[in-house]
Design an enzyme around this catalytic site. Structure first.
Site, PDB file in Angstrom:
ATOM      1  N   ASP A 283       5.765  -5.277  -5.160  1.00  0.00           N
ATOM      2  CA  ASP A 283       5.079  -6.331  -4.437  1.00  0.00           C
ATOM      3  C   ASP A 283       3.878  -6.719  -5.309  1.00  0.00           C
ATOM      4  OD1 ASP A 283       4.313  -6.773  -0.882  1.00  0.00           O
ATOM      5  OD2 ASP A 283       4.059  -8.099  -2.605  1.00  0.00           O
ATOM      6  N   TRP A 284       3.063  -7.591  -4.780  1.00  0.00           N
ATOM      7  CA  TRP A 284       1.990  -8.234  -5.547  1.00  0.00           C
ATOM      8  C   TRP A 284       1.030  -7.203  -6.171  1.00  0.00           C
ATOM      9  CZ3 TRP A 284       1.226 -13.520  -6.237  1.00  0.00           C
ATOM     10  CH2 TRP A 284      -0.006 -13.895  -6.754  1.00  0.00           C
TER      11      TRP A 284
END
Ligand code: GLC
Length: 726
Positions: A283-284
């Site tokens: 994820d980010w």
């Protein structure tokens, strides 16, 4: 003669070498063969670039194009629009030595330009076919706008309505979540990966994100291996079995180690146990998060542990770009492991047709024709109408009578922006059909008197005007809810109720003595006690998307008979959180002494304009040998005057097991359409899988003993039948 032959051979060779097709450029070869051929030709920096997933923003256009030219980027997220993505692809194709195209990812969660209801609302339809259509429509719009992969479905499970991202889930149940995960993957990906109307799906967030302590986003989680296997993994397994092409890791940890570097999760579970063979991404900037929360000393350590754990693509942290080449040279990461990761990234690009038609997703004419099409709006409308849950209808206040003056009152009468909810991609507020517009299109507008306001506009003066309008009207509809700024990522609320001034408005309207129809716009279960006490009817409309106002009007006026049912328990008080229908049993239930016990509305609850009578639950046999299927039947009759769709639910309760069993568990559901007076028999085929559990050695087994088979309209109102397994 010889000269002529020589010239002929040289010219054939020249022609061939000029247009030479390396195997990876040969469309007739299998993707795997093309990937392997290309891998052999790639340098280490070119391989590392394939794993570098970078966000695009207009303000960093020049920097991104420079990085593309310098061969540092494999895929982009947040870049969208056919024209823009064409310009970015042109940079790549002009400068990539081997002609490797970019891939474009985006968060198309519930629509791209035509926005459907939030996923929690969609799940209340209990209609996988419709949910698949909703995802397919989103994919059609997204691909027309230059996207080839979407970060959906989100399949996290939570029992905590304080968590803003509960709006992205498909509710609290793993069985229903699994059915809808499959539906979304099939909707997004279609049957053929190189169909330019389909996207690669990315199931997220692996795994257990919804177990956050206190419902606070980004908080760490602490759950057992049993919770992981029983609750959090099944929807991922359903997505994998449906062929999902990518997985995204969660922000959280498992057993103390961030998932982004967790070998047990990323290899032992995801690859070996679950059999996932596609691309696994972070994820980010999760590698940077591991450093900032003190779980890794620096980006290089996070990158090394991440790759060795099984994570393949790095979203936005640049740590793979910064360190993978060096880690391979230092032999801390085997080249084979890097190649496997690169192969998964390249495979998606080949399958999407990007090598053979690098510009097929960047047609501005197709984009113009596809976004917000009538076809898209029709699906968004059907999805909205199928997701709204009728929670109260005292004295059949609904559907509305066809005569009399209608007062539309409150901050959600003309509201448009909040209807889009969170993660609303390129949805445009002005394109939303408001409640007022919905009524204006299906009613004689001389009947309609609207008094809308801003979210913060419910002042005493407004309430006074509203009361006056109500007194002069025959029907009072009040549209209230919570601002969608209170849901979504990085948002958690301590209270789960609509603003006090809106409750005050509903109370004041009830004081006029008129029937009050309340419509609720929100993204999570709310505490509704005062709203319920002062409403004769209550429709849960969620954040219903672009066509939401039309769906509200068509339900309230009876054009649509509501059929949705809750997929997340509504508590009476936030003090009951975590709350669910299927908690583990205990020897002694201690309820909160200061409020009535139990949920306000249970999982699976929803009313209709008609009523259904369930009778005659029977089983083929009352005892079955372990491993054999058994059929059970029940009759359902429409006892009212409206045709409707009823979601018949099947639950199973294990009376005794080698571990503490849950109260009950959803194991099946079927929808049945019934006309007034019509009765149908609904048959469930109970397969052996439905009776399995993880024993105290975490082995999936079926244990002999007594079970209860339960069937009914929701998780609390059930006909029961004992079943013995031997
Ligand atoms: C976010 C979210 C994830 C999303 C990603 C890209 O922080 O956690 O769900 O897909 O970043 O926007």
């Amino acid at each position: 003669m010889k000269a002529i032959t020589l010239i002929f051979i040289m010219s054939i060779t020249a022609i061939y070498s000029f247009g030479q097709k390396h195997p990876y450029q040969n469309q007739s070869l299998p993707v795997e063969q093309r990937v392997n051929d290309l891998l052999k030709r790639m340098t280490l920096p070119e391989k590392v670039a394939e794993l570098n997933l970078v966000p695009y923003y207009e303000q960093n256009d020049a920097k991104v194009k420079k990085d593309i030219r310098e061969g540092k980027i494999g895929a982009l997220l947040k870049a969208n629009g056919a024209a823009r993505n064409r310009s970015l692809q042109e940079e790549a194709m002009k400068h990539s030595r081997l002609g490797i195209p970019l891939m474009f990812h985006e968060d198309v969660i519930h629509g791209y330009r035509t926005i459907t209801p939030i996923p929690l609302a969609e799940s209340c339809s209990w209609n996988p076919e419709l949910v698949a259509q909703s995802s397919a429509m989103a994919a059609k719009e997204a691909t027309a706008a230059g996207i080839q992969l979407t970060y959906a479905p989100m399949v996290d499970i939570s029992n905590d309505p304080r968590w803003g991202r509960i709006m992205e889930t498909s509710g609290e149940d793993a069985f229903l979540g699994s059915v809808l995960a499959r539906a979304r993957v099939e909707g997004f990906q279609g049957k053929n990966a190189n169909d330019p109307n389909t996207v690669a799906a990315c199931v997220k967030h692996f795994a257990g994100y919804g177990a956050l302590l206190g419902g606070c986003d980004y908080q760490n989680t602490d759950f057992s291996l049993r919770d992981l296997q029983e609750r959090y993994l099944p929807p991922f397994q359903a997505a994998i079995d449906a062929g999902v092409k990518s997985v995204m890791c969660s922000y959280t940890s498992y057993d103390g180690e961030p998932v982004t570097m967790n070998y047990f999760m990323n290899t032992e579970i995801l690859r070996k146990q679950m059999g996932f063979k596609g691309l696994f991404m972070t994820d980010w900037t999760t590698f940077n998060h591991a450093v900032s929360e003190g779980a890794a000393a620096n980006g290089k350590e996070a990158a090394e542990r991440g790759m060795l754990s099984g994570i393949e693509m790095d979203m936005s942290s640049w740590q793979y770009h910064n360190h993978l080449s060096q880690l391979v040279k230092e032999k801390k990461i085997p080249m084979k492991q890097l190649d496997n990761a690169v192969a998964h990234a390249l495979k998606l690009k080949f399958e999407a047709g990007l090598f053979d038609h690098p510009y097929q997703y960047f047609d501005t004419v197709r984009e113009q024709r596809t976004l917000l099409s009538e076809e898209s709006k029709k699906i968004a409308y059907e999805m909205a109408a199928a997701s709204m849950v009728l929670l109260k209808n005292k004295d059949n206040a609904l559907p509305l009578k066809s005569t009399g003056k209608i007062a539309l009152i409150g901050p959600f009468v003309t509201n448009k922006a909040d209807f889009l909810g969170s993660w609303s991609m390129k949805g445009v507020a002005e394109e939303v059909v408001s409640v007022l517009e919905g009524f204006s299109s299906n009613q004689d507008i001389s009947r309609i008197f609207a008094l809308g306001c801003e979210q913060n506009g419910v002042s005493n003066e407004f309430i006074a005007s509203a009361t006056t309008l109500a007194q002069k009207s025959d029907i009072v509809i009040v549209c209230v809810g919570e601002s969608c700024s209170l849901i979504g990522e990085a948002v958690t609320t301590a209270r789960i109720s609509i603003p006090q001034e809106q409750i005050k408005l509903v109370k004041a309207l009830k004081k006029t003595g008129k029937q009050v129809i309340t419509v609720l716009f929100n993204g999570r279960p709310l505490v509704l006690d005062e709203i319920l006490q002062n409403s004769d009817a209550l429709l849960e409309a969620w954040y219903p998307g672009t066509m939401g106002g039309q769906a509200v009007a068509d339900i309230l006026t009876g054009k649509i008979n509501p059929s949705a049912k809750l997929t997340q328990t509504f508590p009476r008080h936030s003090g009951q959180i975590p709350i669910s229908y299927n908690q583990r049993r205990t020897f002694g239930y201690i309820h909160h002494a200061d409020i009535p016990q139990g949920a306000e509305f249970p999982f699976g609850y929803g009313l209709s304009y008609t009523n259904y009578i369930y009778s005659g639950l029977e089983a083929e046999r009352d005892s079955i040998r372990i491993g054999t299927p058994v059929k059970i039947k029940i009759r359902v009759k429409n006892n009212g005057k409206y045709a409707g769709r009823e979601v018949v639910q099947l639950y199973i309760r294990d009376e005794v097991a080698s571990i503490v069993p849950r109260e009950k568990e959803l194991k099946g559901f079927q929808s049945v359409i019934l006309h007034p007076g019509e009765e149908k028999t609904v048959t469930f085929n109970l397969t052996p899988e439905l009776f399995t559990l993880y024993n105290n050695k975490m082995q999936k087994v079926t244990e002999p003993g007594a079970f209860q088979i339960m069937v009914g309209p929701n998780s609390a109102d059930l006909q029961r039948k004992k079943m013995i397994l031997y």
